[in-house]
Write a protein that holds these residues in place. Structure first.
Motif, PDB file in Angstrom:
ATOM      1  N   ALA A   1      34.883 -62.994  37.518  1.00 36.04           N
ATOM      2  CA  ALA A   1      34.136 -64.084  36.867  1.00 36.04           C
ATOM      3  C   ALA A   1      33.388 -63.560  35.645  1.00 36.04           C
ATOM      4  O   ALA A   1      33.434 -64.156  34.567  1.00 36.04           O
ATOM      5  N   ARG A   2      32.749 -62.379  35.814  1.00 34.76           N
ATOM      6  CA  ARG A   2      31.911 -61.838  34.732  1.00 34.76           C
ATOM      7  C   ARG A   2      32.733 -61.516  33.490  1.00 34.76           C
ATOM      8  O   ARG A   2      32.313 -61.754  32.368  1.00 34.76           O
ATOM      9  N   LYS A   3      33.949 -60.998  33.718  1.00 36.25           N
ATOM     10  CA  LYS A   3      34.757 -60.556  32.574  1.00 36.25           C
ATOM     11  C   LYS A   3      35.678 -61.650  32.045  1.00 36.25           C
ATOM     12  O   LYS A   3      36.397 -61.444  31.068  1.00 36.25           O
ATOM     13  N   GLY A   4      35.707 -62.790  32.690  1.00 45.22           N
ATOM     14  CA  GLY A   4      36.486 -63.921  32.175  1.00 45.22           C
ATOM     15  C   GLY A   4      37.974 -63.673  32.144  1.00 45.22           C
ATOM     16  O   GLY A   4      38.676 -64.138  31.248  1.00 45.22           O
ATOM     17  N   CYS A   5      38.497 -62.909  33.148  1.00 42.83           N
ATOM     18  CA  CYS A   5      39.957 -62.713  33.135  1.00 42.83           C
ATOM     19  C   CYS A   5      40.643 -63.639  34.137  1.00 42.83           C
ATOM     20  O   CYS A   5      39.997 -64.289  34.954  1.00 42.83           O
ATOM     21  N   ASP A   6      41.972 -63.688  34.039  1.00 42.63           N
ATOM     22  CA  ASP A   6      42.749 -64.573  34.910  1.00 42.63           C
ATOM     23  C   ASP A   6      43.096 -63.890  36.219  1.00 42.63           C
ATOM     24  O   ASP A   6      43.165 -64.529  37.257  1.00 42.63           O
ATOM     25  N   LEU A   7      43.381 -62.587  36.113  1.00 44.74           N
ATOM     26  CA  LEU A   7      43.752 -61.811  37.294  1.00 44.74           C
ATOM     27  C   LEU A   7      42.955 -60.521  37.285  1.00 44.74           C
ATOM     28  O   LEU A   7      42.723 -59.950  36.208  1.00 44.74           O
ATOM     29  N   LEU A   8      42.567 -60.062  38.443  1.00 45.88           N
ATOM     30  CA  LEU A   8      41.905 -58.762  38.535  1.00 45.88           C
ATOM     31  C   LEU A   8      42.552 -57.990  39.684  1.00 45.88           C
ATOM     32  O   LEU A   8      42.578 -58.457  40.829  1.00 45.88           O
ATOM     33  N   VAL A   9      43.112 -56.836  39.344  1.00 47.80           N
ATOM     34  CA  VAL A   9      43.765 -55.996  40.344  1.00 47.80           C
ATOM     35  C   VAL A   9      42.710 -55.050  40.885  1.00 47.80           C
ATOM     36  O   VAL A   9      42.192 -54.206  40.150  1.00 47.80           O
ATOM     37  N   VAL A  10      42.381 -55.220  42.156  1.00 49.76           N
ATOM     38  CA  VAL A  10      41.286 -54.430  42.720  1.00 49.76           C
ATOM     39  C   VAL A  10      41.857 -53.320  43.601  1.00 49.76           C
ATOM     40  O   VAL A  10      42.603 -53.583  44.543  1.00 49.76           O
ATOM     41  N   ASN A  11      41.508 -52.094  43.248  1.00 52.64           N
ATOM     42  CA  ASN A  11      41.915 -50.926  44.030  1.00 52.64           C
ATOM     43  C   ASN A  11      40.719 -50.394  44.773  1.00 52.64           C
ATOM     44  O   ASN A  11      39.639 -50.326  44.205  1.00 52.64           O
ATOM     45  N   GLN A  12      40.969 -49.969  45.991  1.00 50.94           N
ATOM     46  CA  GLN A  12      39.926 -49.200  46.659  1.00 50.94           C
ATOM     47  C   GLN A  12      40.139 -47.751  46.258  1.00 50.94           C
ATOM     48  O   GLN A  12      41.264 -47.231  46.351  1.00 50.94           O
ATOM     49  N   VAL A  13      39.110 -47.088  45.763  1.00 51.39           N
ATOM     50  CA  VAL A  13      39.261 -45.688  45.361  1.00 51.39           C
ATOM     51  C   VAL A  13      38.523 -44.774  46.323  1.00 51.39           C
ATOM     52  O   VAL A  13      37.690 -45.222  47.106  1.00 51.39           O
ATOM     53  N   GLY A  14      38.856 -43.491  46.209  1.00 47.95           N
ATOM     54  CA  GLY A  14      38.316 -42.509  47.143  1.00 47.95           C
ATOM     55  C   GLY A  14      39.410 -42.105  48.099  1.00 47.95           C
ATOM     56  O   GLY A  14      40.497 -42.705  48.099  1.00 47.95           O
ATOM     57  N   GLU A  15      39.193 -41.065  48.865  1.00 46.54           N
ATOM     58  CA  GLU A  15      40.147 -40.551  49.873  1.00 46.54           C
ATOM     59  C   GLU A  15      41.565 -40.412  49.315  1.00 46.54           C
ATOM     60  O   GLU A  15      42.536 -40.798  49.941  1.00 46.54           O
TER      61      GLU A  15
END
Ligand code: CTP
Length: 403
Positions: free
Chosen positions: A345-359
């Motif tokens: 919502a904050r960045k005003g994009c259509d799609l956001l690919v969310v990765n869990q990082v770490g490990e």
């Protein structure tokens, strides 16, 4: 599936041996049809041994089997790699002086050309016109890669990596649409570096693998791709225009310039949020006392700026200058989905690919798992698998939004 591998007379003919193996090892039946000139580079026994099928460049061998008609009519796919300027010209004009051009005239299946030639030949108006004619008729002509040619010269004209040609062929064979054909797509990849002094920088661990997978798959789906690559060491994806950058300021300039009028922009790059407030012109020397602290200042948020530009362009009804679809990436360690939704919502994009990082997840590995958040839609879970699979999910969603 029955594949005809046409090989024409360029030095890259030897790379077609690898393409042939990729087909045979994945269970396809391959008939190699070289031109006479191709046989000067790689002999018939090599093609026969690797394919397990007879090889001829002529229509006069085994005439009782009517090979000039039978081979083309029986094929599920014809791929010509390398395709020289000469074979493109003969195909475009319907000449039929050898077995390969006869096969091209009798084939009713999809046809893929992977051209390889010197830059001057590729850019010559005659070749451009022949490529345009072949594309108009529905053939897939893969843009050649940019790089070292036969001699010391470099430029567009190199045969794409056999693995990339193979991916395009698989897509065509599976009947998956070239749904991004003619679409202008900008992808950023890698990680930006912010100079502290001439030898040191602040950087991050991004390898660029996901951005490159996005570029390769977009090319395979027919897109016209500009890849803005920050500090990557990966080979250029064939068919993509690659712009190399180092800092966030350079990445911003390249992305904004390429994204005017683009159908989609995908910000897969790990962009440094901060940079040293001042860059020292000389190397910082060790001193006896404690080092000076490095003051940081904020970098512009390119993804948010793209969103702003699109909003402004839409308000001014000048949408053509702003990117159509905007895709962001987010690497999160905690509260992955909630943080992702807020970022979307904050960045005003259509799609956001969310990765869990770490490990050991995401960075520098060929596999990835992610959730794709969709503005105004349900999230799409992508299970752990090759980065190409995640890329294809992104392109499915982008293609649906473009249309
Ligand atoms: N990005 C960008 N410009 C920046 C920072 C990030 O365009 N200066 C883009 C990245 O390419 C990515 C997305 O924004 O597509 C998410 O980046 P991230 O660093 O996770 O977002 P931030 O807003 O910085 O959130 P936070 O640091 O709070 O996680």
């Amino acid at each position: 599936m029955k594949v005809v591998l046409g090989v024409s007379g360029g030095i890259a003919a030897y790379k077609a041996c690898e393409l042939l193996r990729l087909f045979t090892e994945s269970g396809h039946e391959v008939r190699v049809v070289p031109t006479r000139e191709a046989l000067k580079f790689v002999g018939a026994p090599t093609w026969a041994a690797l394919s397990g099928n007879p090889v001829s460049a002529e229509v006069w061998d085994d005439v009782h089997e009517v090979p000039h008609v039978r081979i083309g009519k029986g094929a599920d796919l014809v791929v010509v790699a390398p395709a020289t300027a000469d074979v493109l010209a003969r195909a475009a004009h319907g000449l039929a002086g050898d077995l390969l051009t006869n096969t091209l005239l009798t084939a009713t299946c999809p046809v893929v050309f992977a051209p390889a030639m010197h830059t001057e030949m590729w850019q010559h108006p005659a070749t451009r016109a022949n490529v345009a004619t072949l594309r108009e008729r529905g053939a897939v002509v893969i843009d050649p890669a940019v790089g070292r040619l036969t001699g010391a010269d470099t430029g567009p004209g190199r045969l794409p990596d056999p693995a990339e040609i193979f991916q395009v062929c698989l897509r065509v064979l599976r009947g998956r649409p070239l749904d991004l054909a003619g679409r202008k797509i900008v992808i950023s990849a890698g990680g930006t570096r912010e100079a502290i002094d001439p030898v040191r920088f602040i950087g991050n661990r991004s390898s660029g693998l996901q951005g490159y997978a996005l570029a390769r798959t977009a090319v395979a789906r027919g897109a016209e791709v500009t890849l803005v690559a920050a500090n990557t060491t990966l080979p250029d994806p064939a068919g993509a225009k690659v712009v190399r950058v180092e800092s966030t300021a350079e990445l911003r300039e390249a992305v904004l310039e390429a994204s005017a009028g683009a159908d989609a922009v995908v910000m897969a790059a790990a962009v440094a949020d901060f940079r040293p407030a001042t860059r020292q012109d000389s190397k910082i020397k060790k001193t006896d006392g404690e080092p000076e602290p490095i003051l940081l200042t904020k970098n512009p948020d390119i993804l948010a700026e793209l969103g702003e530009r699109r909003r402004a362009a839409r308000d001014a009804q000048a949408g053509a200058e702003a990117p159509g679809v905007i895709v962001g990436f987010a690497a999160e360690t905690d509260d992955v989905l909630a943080n992702g939704q807020a970022k979307l919502a904050r960045k005003g994009c259509d799609l956001l690919v969310v990765n869990q990082v770490g490990e050991g997840l995401a960075f520098g590995t060929p596999d990835n798992a992610a959730t794709v958040l969709v503005a105004g839609g349900e999230p799409v879970e992508v299970p752990f698998g090759p980065k190409e699979d995640l890329a294809d999910v992104v392109w499915d969603l982008v293609a649906a939004r473009i249309s």
